[in-house]
Write a protein that holds these residues in place. Structure first.
Motif, PDB file in Angstrom:
ATOM      1  N   TYR A  48       2.087   1.531 -13.826  1.00 42.42           N
ATOM      2  CA  TYR A  48       1.309   2.880 -13.866  1.00 42.42           C
ATOM      3  C   TYR A  48       2.301   4.112 -14.249  1.00 42.42           C
ATOM      4  N   SER A  49       1.355   4.789 -15.057  1.00 37.32           N
ATOM      5  CA  SER A  49       2.160   6.289 -15.608  1.00 37.32           C
ATOM      6  C   SER A  49       0.783   7.027 -15.918  1.00 37.32           C
ATOM      7  N   GLU A  50       1.022   8.124 -15.272  1.00 35.35           N
ATOM      8  CA  GLU A  50      -0.207   9.116 -15.449  1.00 35.35           C
ATOM      9  C   GLU A  50       0.320  10.478 -15.253  1.00 35.35           C
ATOM     10  N   GLY A  51       0.062  11.467 -16.378  1.00 40.61           N
ATOM     11  CA  GLY A  51       0.346  12.932 -16.234  1.00 40.61           C
ATOM     12  C   GLY A  51      -0.686  13.639 -16.084  1.00 40.61           C
ATOM     13  N   GLU A  52      -0.667  14.634 -15.238  1.00 41.89           N
ATOM     14  CA  GLU A  52      -1.519  15.577 -14.766  1.00 41.89           C
ATOM     15  C   GLU A  52      -1.172  17.050 -15.165  1.00 41.89           C
ATOM     16  N   ASP A  53      -2.026  18.308 -14.982  1.00 38.38           N
ATOM     17  CA  ASP A  53      -1.578  19.470 -15.545  1.00 38.38           C
ATOM     18  C   ASP A  53      -0.272  19.923 -14.710  1.00 38.38           C
ATOM     19  N   ASN A  54      -0.337  19.508 -13.507  1.00 37.39           N
ATOM     20  CA  ASN A  54       1.139  19.986 -12.426  1.00 37.39           C
ATOM     21  C   ASN A  54       1.890  18.820 -11.947  1.00 37.39           C
ATOM     22  N   GLY A  55       1.645  17.867 -12.587  1.00 38.60           N
ATOM     23  CA  GLY A  55       2.463  16.593 -12.047  1.00 38.60           C
ATOM     24  C   GLY A  55       2.454  15.395 -12.892  1.00 38.60           C
ATOM     25  N   TYR A  56       3.337  14.317 -12.282  1.00 35.58           N
ATOM     26  CA  TYR A  56       3.320  13.261 -13.011  1.00 35.58           C
ATOM     27  C   TYR A  56       3.572  11.957 -12.125  1.00 35.58           C
ATOM     28  N   SER A  57       3.005  11.048 -12.241  1.00 42.05           N
ATOM     29  CA  SER A  57       2.871   9.667 -11.266  1.00 42.05           C
ATOM     30  C   SER A  57       3.323   8.622 -12.022  1.00 42.05           C
ATOM     31  N   VAL A  58       4.239   7.737 -11.434  1.00 45.60           N
ATOM     32  CA  VAL A  58       4.831   6.455 -12.164  1.00 45.60           C
ATOM     33  C   VAL A  58       4.738   5.403 -11.058  1.00 45.60           C
ATOM     34  N   GLY A  59       4.440   4.303 -11.435  1.00 45.67           N
ATOM     35  CA  GLY A  59       4.471   3.068 -10.595  1.00 45.67           C
ATOM     36  C   GLY A  59       5.301   2.024 -11.248  1.00 45.67           C
ATOM     37  N   VAL A  60       6.476   1.405 -10.473  1.00 44.48           N
ATOM     38  CA  VAL A  60       7.276   0.454 -10.974  1.00 44.48           C
ATOM     39  C   VAL A  60       7.324  -0.878 -10.048  1.00 44.48           C
ATOM     40  N   LYS A  61       7.201  -2.084 -10.961  1.00 43.88           N
ATOM     41  CA  LYS A  61       7.270  -3.080  -9.999  1.00 43.88           C
ATOM     42  C   LYS A  61       8.452  -3.942  -9.593  1.00 43.88           C
ATOM     43  N   GLY A  62       9.056  -4.180  -8.681  1.00 48.55           N
ATOM     44  CA  GLY A  62      10.059  -4.779  -8.458  1.00 48.55           C
ATOM     45  C   GLY A  62      10.183  -6.230  -7.958  1.00 48.55           C
ATOM     46  N   ASN A  63      11.156  -6.549  -7.534  1.00 51.57           N
ATOM     47  CA  ASN A  63      11.293  -8.019  -6.992  1.00 51.57           C
ATOM     48  C   ASN A  63      10.471  -8.095  -5.892  1.00 51.57           C
ATOM     49  N   ASN A  64      10.468  -7.342  -4.945  1.00 49.26           N
ATOM     50  CA  ASN A  64      10.160  -7.193  -3.486  1.00 49.26           C
ATOM     51  C   ASN A  64       8.935  -6.390  -3.162  1.00 49.26           C
ATOM     52  N   GLY A  65       8.691  -5.578  -4.125  1.00 47.39           N
ATOM     53  CA  GLY A  65       7.353  -4.776  -3.936  1.00 47.39           C
ATOM     54  C   GLY A  65       7.476  -3.803  -4.875  1.00 47.39           C
ATOM     55  N   SER A  66       6.483  -2.559  -5.093  1.00 49.38           N
ATOM     56  CA  SER A  66       6.237  -1.795  -5.726  1.00 49.38           C
ATOM     57  C   SER A  66       6.916  -0.514  -5.266  1.00 49.38           C
ATOM     58  N   ALA A  67       7.098   0.457  -6.168  1.00 49.12           N
ATOM     59  CA  ALA A  67       7.569   2.125  -5.916  1.00 49.12           C
ATOM     60  C   ALA A  67       6.642   2.888  -6.790  1.00 49.12           C
ATOM     61  N   LEU A  68       6.277   3.760  -5.975  1.00 46.92           N
ATOM     62  CA  LEU A  68       5.308   4.792  -6.656  1.00 46.92           C
ATOM     63  C   LEU A  68       5.822   6.106  -6.464  1.00 46.92           C
ATOM     64  N   LEU A  69       6.141   6.994  -7.662  1.00 48.68           N
ATOM     65  CA  LEU A  69       7.045   8.261  -7.561  1.00 48.68           C
ATOM     66  C   LEU A  69       5.868   9.419  -7.691  1.00 48.68           C
ATOM     67  N   LEU A  70       5.654  10.296  -6.921  1.00 48.36           N
ATOM     68  CA  LEU A  70       4.920  11.245  -7.457  1.00 48.36           C
ATOM     69  C   LEU A  70       5.713  12.702  -7.602  1.00 48.36           C
ATOM     70  N   LEU A  71       5.725  13.292  -8.785  1.00 48.84           N
ATOM     71  CA  LEU A  71       6.345  14.364  -9.211  1.00 48.84           C
ATOM     72  C   LEU A  71       5.367  15.683  -9.345  1.00 48.84           C
ATOM     73  N   GLY A  72       5.928  16.777  -8.534  1.00 48.85           N
ATOM     74  CA  GLY A  72       5.081  17.786  -8.590  1.00 48.85           C
ATOM     75  C   GLY A  72       3.584  17.703  -7.604  1.00 48.85           C
ATOM     76  N   THR A  73       2.422  18.237  -8.213  1.00 45.85           N
ATOM     77  CA  THR A  73       1.292  17.982  -7.360  1.00 45.85           C
ATOM     78  C   THR A  73       0.238  16.885  -8.302  1.00 45.85           C
ATOM     79  N   THR A  74      -0.105  15.984  -7.678  1.00 43.66           N
ATOM     80  CA  THR A  74      -0.818  15.062  -8.322  1.00 43.66           C
ATOM     81  C   THR A  74      -1.952  14.566  -7.585  1.00 43.66           C
ATOM     82  N   THR A  75      -2.946  13.646  -8.048  1.00 44.68           N
ATOM     83  CA  THR A  75      -4.152  13.188  -7.183  1.00 44.68           C
ATOM     84  C   THR A  75      -3.966  11.755  -7.265  1.00 44.68           C
ATOM     85  N   THR A  76      -3.022  11.206  -7.500  1.00 42.71           N
ATOM     86  CA  THR A  76      -2.718   9.638  -7.562  1.00 42.71           C
ATOM     87  C   THR A  76      -2.966   8.964  -5.896  1.00 42.71           C
TER      88      THR A  76
END
Length: 288
Positions: A69-97
């Motif tokens: 998952y990768s989504e840019g917005e006016d005031n932020g960015y979100s990225v999702g990464v799938k790992g071996n045990n689960g997933s991580a979701l990083l929200l940078l700035g202000t997002t609606t994710t």
């Protein structure tokens, strides 16, 4: 290999990153790859980076992981990464994710890191503050009001400026709307030397509340954006200790001055000269 700064970019102030350093490290520690943490960042943001490293391990993210998952917005960015045990979701700035199915692992300025619900976050929650091992020089003493000490790198000039501000929507400067970079030097005085490095005292002369953020600079070189903690002793790597105002002294007790050296404990009870612990003498705290 991924990195935010290294020994080449970090040694030149004009090349180094100065803002959103925690968030930048959160990004490389969430993304696939082999992240390498710059030593100065590790020293300045050790607690946050420890949590980010643990979150990466808990989710099982490696250099072979995939971005789903990768989504840019006016005031932020979100990225999702799938790992071996689960997933991580990083929200940078202000997002609606949406964070449904995730729980917050750690957060800092301009970032929040979530990982899949059900994974054990105990190790992250147990990360505490680092205990300082620095020995402050004797001339570093507690002051009244808003203040901080700064140990200047040996390669800097002799003029230290302070740029201090509030973490609000407009980043209001401590010294008002007319303040201009590189900031104020009039409130900065030379305090002494520590291991061959000059130490300066910044003591705010105004009446505003203490700031949230602070930068020290010499007009050319500058520190990162540091969280301001009143009474801190800063180096180029961030706050190293906080001046407590408690120090050990020897008080002479004889009939002539015994009335001036009355000792009280923290409960306000008068105690004898051989009392062990923190005592109050003439309104000041000492370790007896």
């Amino acid at each position: 290999m991924t990195f935010v700064d290294n020994h080449d970019t970090g040694r030149e102030s004009s090349e180094a990153l100065h803002a959103n350093i925690e968030a930048a490290n959160a990004y490389i520690l969430t993304m696939p790859g082999t992240p390498c943490i710059f030593l100065s960042h590790w020293k300045a943001y050790k607690k946050a980076i420890k949590k980010l490293i643990l979150a990466r391990r808990i989710a099982g993210i490696t250099n072979q992981s995939t971005v789903f998952y990768s989504e840019g917005e006016d005031n932020g960015y979100s990225v999702g990464v799938k790992g071996n045990n689960g997933s991580a979701l990083l929200l940078l700035g202000t997002t609606t994710t949406s964070t449904d199915g995730y729980e917050l692992a750690c957060e800092g300025e301009n970032y929040k890191l979530y990982i899949t619900k059900g994974l054990d976050l105990t190790a992250i929650n147990e990360v505490g503050d680092e205990k300082s091992t620095i020995t402050l020089p004797s001339f570093v003493t507690a002051q009244e009001g808003t203040y901080a000490y700064f140990e200047e790198p040996s390669t800097w000039s002799n003029t230290i400026n302070v740029w201090a501000w509030y973490s609000n929507a407009t980043n209001d400067n401590l010294y008002g709307s007319t303040a201009k970079w590189p900031g104020v030097s009039t409130d900065v005085t030379y305090a002494g030397e520590n291991n061959g490095k000059k130490v300066f005292l910044w003591k705010y002369s105004g009446t505003n509340n203490a700031p949230d953020k602070i930068i020290f600079n010499d007009g050319t070189n500058q520190t990162n954006d540091f969280d301001f903690v009143n009474g801190s002793y800063y180096t180029i790597d961030g706050s190293q200790a906080v001046v407590t105002g408690i120090r050990k002294i020897t008080v002479t007790t004889n009939k002539k001055n015994d009335s001036d050296n009355k000792r009280y404990n923290l409960s306000g009870q008068r105690v004898p000269p051989d009392y062990k612990g923190i005592v109050i003498v003439k309104g000041k705290k000492y370790i007896n």
